[in-house]
Design an enzyme around this catalytic site. Structure first.
Site, PDB file in Angstrom:
ATOM      1  N   GLY A  11      57.710  -6.309 -51.856  1.00 34.27           N
ATOM      2  CA  GLY A  11      57.784  -6.046 -53.941  1.00 34.27           C
ATOM      3  C   GLY A  11      57.385  -7.547 -54.581  1.00 34.27           C
ATOM      4  CD  GLN A 112      59.563  -2.267 -46.234  1.00 36.42           C
ATOM      5  OE1 GLN A 112      60.827  -2.094 -46.955  1.00 36.42           O
ATOM      6  NE2 GLN A 112      58.580  -2.247 -46.896  1.00 36.42           N
ATOM      7  CG  ASP A 159      74.420  -0.573 -62.332  1.00 37.90           C
ATOM      8  OD1 ASP A 159      73.100  -0.245 -63.348  1.00 37.90           O
ATOM      9  OD2 ASP A 159      73.948  -0.607 -61.212  1.00 37.90           O
ATOM     10  CG  HIS A 187      71.017   1.643 -59.301  1.00 38.63           C
ATOM     11  ND1 HIS A 187      71.371   0.898 -60.588  1.00 38.63           N
ATOM     12  CD2 HIS A 187      69.442   1.945 -59.452  1.00 38.63           C
ATOM     13  CE1 HIS A 187      70.430   0.987 -61.172  1.00 38.63           C
ATOM     14  NE2 HIS A 187      69.575   1.057 -60.894  1.00 38.63           N
TER      15      HIS A 187
HETATM   16  P1  NAX Z   1      57.163  -3.204 -59.961  1.00 38.30           P
HETATM   17  O1  NAX Z   1      56.161  -1.592 -59.430  1.00 38.30           O
HETATM   18  O2  NAX Z   1      56.323  -4.555 -61.450  1.00 38.30           O
HETATM   19  O3  NAX Z   1      56.745  -4.206 -58.194  1.00 38.30           O
HETATM   20  C1  NAX Z   1      56.790  -3.386 -57.266  1.00 38.30           C
HETATM   21  C2  NAX Z   1      56.000  -4.294 -56.118  1.00 38.30           C
HETATM   22  O4  NAX Z   1      56.627  -3.696 -54.862  1.00 38.30           O
HETATM   23  C3  NAX Z   1      54.866  -3.816 -56.360  1.00 38.30           C
HETATM   24  O5  NAX Z   1      53.993  -5.173 -56.380  1.00 38.30           O
HETATM   25  C4  NAX Z   1      54.214  -2.776 -55.103  1.00 38.30           C
HETATM   26  O6  NAX Z   1      52.941  -3.974 -55.320  1.00 38.30           O
HETATM   27  C5  NAX Z   1      55.430  -3.148 -53.674  1.00 38.30           C
HETATM   28  N1  NAX Z   1      55.298  -2.474 -53.057  1.00 38.30           N
HETATM   29  C6  NAX Z   1      54.822  -1.583 -53.259  1.00 38.30           C
HETATM   30  N2  NAX Z   1      55.283  -1.175 -51.848  1.00 38.30           N
HETATM   31  C7  NAX Z   1      56.021  -1.726 -51.210  1.00 38.30           C
HETATM   32  C8  NAX Z   1      55.571  -2.029 -49.884  1.00 38.30           C
HETATM   33  N3  NAX Z   1      56.002  -0.420 -48.737  1.00 38.30           N
HETATM   34  N4  NAX Z   1      55.701  -3.277 -49.088  1.00 38.30           N
HETATM   35  C9  NAX Z   1      55.989  -3.865 -49.700  1.00 38.30           C
HETATM   36  N5  NAX Z   1      55.881  -4.333 -51.557  1.00 38.30           N
HETATM   37  C10 NAX Z   1      55.498  -2.753 -51.751  1.00 38.30           C
HETATM   38  O7  NAX Z   1      58.265  -3.064 -59.652  1.00 38.30           O
HETATM   39  P2  NAX Z   1      59.695  -4.297 -59.756  1.00 38.30           P
HETATM   40  O8  NAX Z   1      59.406  -4.334 -62.205  1.00 38.30           O
HETATM   41  O9  NAX Z   1      59.970  -5.259 -59.504  1.00 38.30           O
HETATM   42  O10 NAX Z   1      60.544  -3.155 -59.650  1.00 38.30           O
HETATM   43  C11 NAX Z   1      60.757  -2.785 -58.102  1.00 38.30           C
HETATM   44  C12 NAX Z   1      62.026  -1.983 -57.342  1.00 38.30           C
HETATM   45  O11 NAX Z   1      63.540  -1.831 -58.285  1.00 38.30           O
HETATM   46  C13 NAX Z   1      61.513  -0.036 -58.344  1.00 38.30           C
HETATM   47  O12 NAX Z   1      61.585   0.708 -57.312  1.00 38.30           O
HETATM   48  C14 NAX Z   1      62.591  -0.349 -59.375  1.00 38.30           C
HETATM   49  O13 NAX Z   1      62.934   1.132 -59.693  1.00 38.30           O
HETATM   50  C15 NAX Z   1      63.925  -0.585 -59.001  1.00 38.30           C
HETATM   51  N6  NAX Z   1      65.081  -1.437 -59.549  1.00 38.30           N
HETATM   52  C16 NAX Z   1      66.201  -1.025 -59.449  1.00 38.30           C
HETATM   53  C17 NAX Z   1      67.207  -1.717 -59.688  1.00 38.30           C
HETATM   54  C18 NAX Z   1      69.310  -1.721 -59.494  1.00 38.30           C
HETATM   55  O14 NAX Z   1      69.692  -2.146 -60.447  1.00 38.30           O
HETATM   56  N7  NAX Z   1      68.763  -1.151 -58.522  1.00 38.30           N
HETATM   57  C19 NAX Z   1      67.032  -2.395 -61.344  1.00 38.30           C
HETATM   58  C20 NAX Z   1      65.967  -2.434 -61.977  1.00 38.30           C
HETATM   59  C21 NAX Z   1      64.777  -1.766 -60.990  1.00 38.30           C
HETATM   60  O15 NAX Z   1      64.914  -0.853 -61.796  1.00 38.30           O
END
Ligand code: NAX
Length: 326
Positions: A11, A112, A159, A187
């Site tokens: 990502g 993955q 968190d 989470h």
């Molecule tokens: P974004 O939508 O800005 O970026 C995600 C990126 O992942 C995109 O560029 C997309 O093209 C890429 N992607 C999708 N499928 C993929 C794959 N199969 N292989 C490689 N890349 C892939 O999201 P972002 O704000 O960066 O958040 C990323 C993830 O973190 C989301 O699932 C979000 O819900 C999660 N979070 C988790 C948190 C935690 O505390 N565990 C907090 C923050 C965030 O909400």
């Protein structure tokens, strides 16, 4: 100069990575003497955007950045990786049910996991941020049977940091004065931020705050913080999530200090009656050589036990929805 370490990030063109990558190569993760090779994974349509991010990385002329690989193939991205940040996931779209989100992301993490199993370092540390983080960790780990379950952890450090910040503000102290905070479970909004073992400048946190604040303010604020940020910013947490990813990986790789611990979603060994094999957020102490151990001798109040079981139940339900990929 030390031998470069290999760090993979998925990502990599997304909003969390836009903060994370620059902090990794500036030396915030492993210090100013540790060169880094970055291996970045994106989906094919986002490779052009990733190219733009890499142009910016290069334009920083970071002395620690030795090489950047950009790819849409997980087996290239994870080749010999020592540390992996699984950030990439599909966002939840309008009208999408939680179950649909679980399933569409489950496929990504299964693929993955298989790639990690084949090509990553046998001592890799894989930190899963993409949501639903705990269950995605379970899927990744289940698809990598040749790697130890201890190679995997889900991110609950954001968190943990949110809970510390709320308590520090309430007590009028700095975040570094707070120790032994715990996030139990998933989470998600069922997580249980627990103050019973936390201290503020060495004093029991519970002696400084009243029960009502804990139940009506502290716990729900931490549980719903992600939603509050989306409402205020129009976008989900990104810089604070990247910061938490750095904090959690650093603690996991280099150890926890001063008898403190961090919260991370690790493979349950049955501690506190939590079902074995679930990725559940526990307090974890880590030795200087990166061995994590669940802190398993804490006295648990009835109040806490109920909440710990509620969040465990949600994880069991999530596991059921993705059973076919485990
Ligand atoms: P974004 O939508 O800005 O970026 C995600 C990126 O992942 C995109 O560029 C997309 O093209 C890429 N992607 C999708 N499928 C993929 C794959 N199969 N292989 C490689 N890349 C892939 O999201 P972002 O704000 O960066 O958040 C990323 C993830 O973190 C989301 O699932 C979000 O819900 C999660 N979070 C988790 C948190 C935690 O505390 N565990 C907090 C923050 C965030 O909400």
């Amino acid at each position: 100069m030390k031998t470069p370490i290999v760090i993979a990030v998925t990502g990599a063109a997304g909003q969390i990575s836009y903060s994370l990558l620059f902090r990794i190569v500036s030396g915030e993760l492993f210090g100013l003497e540790q060169p880094v090779i970055l291996r970045l994974l994106e989906v094919t349509p986002a490779l052009e955007k990733l190219h733009g991010v890499v142009m910016e990385l290069n334009d920083c002329a970071y002395p620690l950045l030795q090489k950047v690989i950009q790819t849409d193939d997980p087996k290239i991205a994870f080749k010999d990786a020592d540390y992996v940040f699984l950030v990439g996931a599909k966002p939840r779209k309008t009208g999408m049910k939680r179950k649909d989100l679980l399933e569409s992301n489950a496929v990504i993490f299964a693929e993955q996991g298989k790639a990690l199993n084949e090509v990553a370092s046998r001592h890799v540390k894989v930190l899963v941020t993409g949501n639903p983080a705990n269950t995605n960790t379970l899927i990744t780990q289940s698809n990598a049977p040749d790697l130890s379950p201890r190679c995997f952890a889900g991110m609950t450090m954001l968190d943990h940091n949110r809970a510390i910040s709320q308590l520090a503000e309430k007590c009028g102290v700095r975040s570094k004065d707070i120790k032994n905070m715990i996030i139990w479970g998933n989470h998600s909004e069922t997580q249980y931020p627990d103050l019973h073992h936390a201290t503020v400048k060495g004093q029991e946190a519970f002696s400084l705050v009243d029960d009502r604040w804990v139940v009506e303010d502290f716990i729900p604020t931490v549980q719903h913080r992600g939603g509050a940020i989306i409402e205020a910013r129009g976008l989900s947490s990104a810089a604070s999530a990247a910061n938490a990813a750095i904090d959690q990986m650093r603690a996991w790789a280099l150890g926890t200090e001063d008898n403190d611990w961090v919260s991370m979603a690790v493979f349950s060994d049955g501690s506190y009656g939590i079902e074995k094999g679930l990725f559940y957020s526990f307090p974890v102490r880590v030795s200087a050589d990166g061995e994590g151990t669940i802190v398993n001798d804490l006295k648990i109040e009835e109040f806490s036990l109920e909440r710990m079981q509620e969040t465990e139940q949600e994880l069991k339900e999530e596991r059921l929805a993705v059973q076919h990929l485990l």
